[in-house]
Design an enzyme around this catalytic site. Sequence first.
Site, mmCIF file in Angstrom:
data_model
loop_
_atom_site.group_PDB
_atom_site.id
_atom_site.type_symbol
_atom_site.label_atom_id
_atom_site.label_comp_id
_atom_site.label_asym_id
_atom_site.label_seq_id
_atom_site.Cartn_x
_atom_site.Cartn_y
_atom_site.Cartn_z
ATOM 1 N N ILE A 92 26.564 52.797 -17.134
ATOM 2 C CA ILE A 92 26.330 53.887 -17.764
ATOM 3 C C ILE A 92 27.341 54.006 -19.165
ATOM 4 C CG2 ILE A 92 28.264 55.404 -16.881
ATOM 5 C CD1 ILE A 92 26.539 57.765 -17.163
ATOM 6 N N CYS A 191 30.873 52.324 -17.819
ATOM 7 C CA CYS A 191 30.061 51.215 -17.266
ATOM 8 C C CYS A 191 30.366 50.963 -15.718
ATOM 9 C CB CYS A 191 30.671 49.848 -17.929
ATOM 10 S SG CYS A 191 30.476 50.029 -19.757
#
Length: 238
Positions: A92, A191
Site C-alpha cells: 500500500i 508499504c
Amino acid sequence: MNKKVLLQDLGNKDYKETWEYQELLFKQILDLKIKNRREGLELETPNHFLFVEHPHVYTLGKSGDMNNLLVDEAKLKEKEATFYKINRGGDITYHGPGQIVGYPILDLDNFFTDIHKYLRFLEEMVILTLADYGMKAERSKGETGVWLDVGTPFARKICAMGVRASRWVTMHGFALNVNTDLGYFDLMIPCGIKDKAVTSLNVELGQPKVDMEEVKQKLLRHFEELFEASILKEKTSV
C-alpha cells in the site's frame, strides 16, 4: 534503439484518470512490439515519462495486504481520500498534494532488459537528486524505495516505488515526498512495513516549502544521465 523519452507534466490529476492514461500508452507500446514481431518489422517504439500530482489517494499493489489500510470507507471520505487496488508490485502507498509522482512508461528493449537494474536506476535517480540538496539517501536491503538513516532507529522513507512490466514495457513508478502532508501516512502501514517512519524533503531541509519544479528538473537530469536518454517535452494531451 530509441532513447528519446516524451515528457508530459499532467499537473494535478485524478488517480484513476491517470492510471487509464498510463494503460493506454502502455498498450500502444505493447501492440507495436507485437506487430513488429509478427510482421517482421522494426518500427520504433516510443517511451514516455509522466509527472503528476494526485489528490489524496491510497493504492494497494496486487500482492498487498488490505489490513495495511487502517481506516474504513467513512474515514477515507472524511479525509477526502480515495482508494484503489491496482496492478503494480508492492503493497500500500499514499499519493497526495506536495508529492512528485513519476510514471516512466518505457520500452526497456530501448535501454536494457533488466527489471532489477531498472528499479535500481530509479532509486539512484532519487538518491542523486536528494544529494543535490545535501542529503545522504540510500537503499534499504529488501525494501524497494529510497530511505534516510538506514540501519538506525531513525530510518525513514522519503520515496516509494512500485512498477509493472510486460514484454519489457514498464508502467507505474515512484512517489517522492517533497511538501507532503505526512499525517496521511498515519492512516496506513506504509508499504506494509511496520515501525518505520516516513518523511519529506521540506521536513528534512527545515523549510516550509520546496520548489517542486526545481526538484522535477533535477530528477530529469539524473534520469537522462543514468538511462543515457534524451527528454523531449510533449504537450499534455489528457
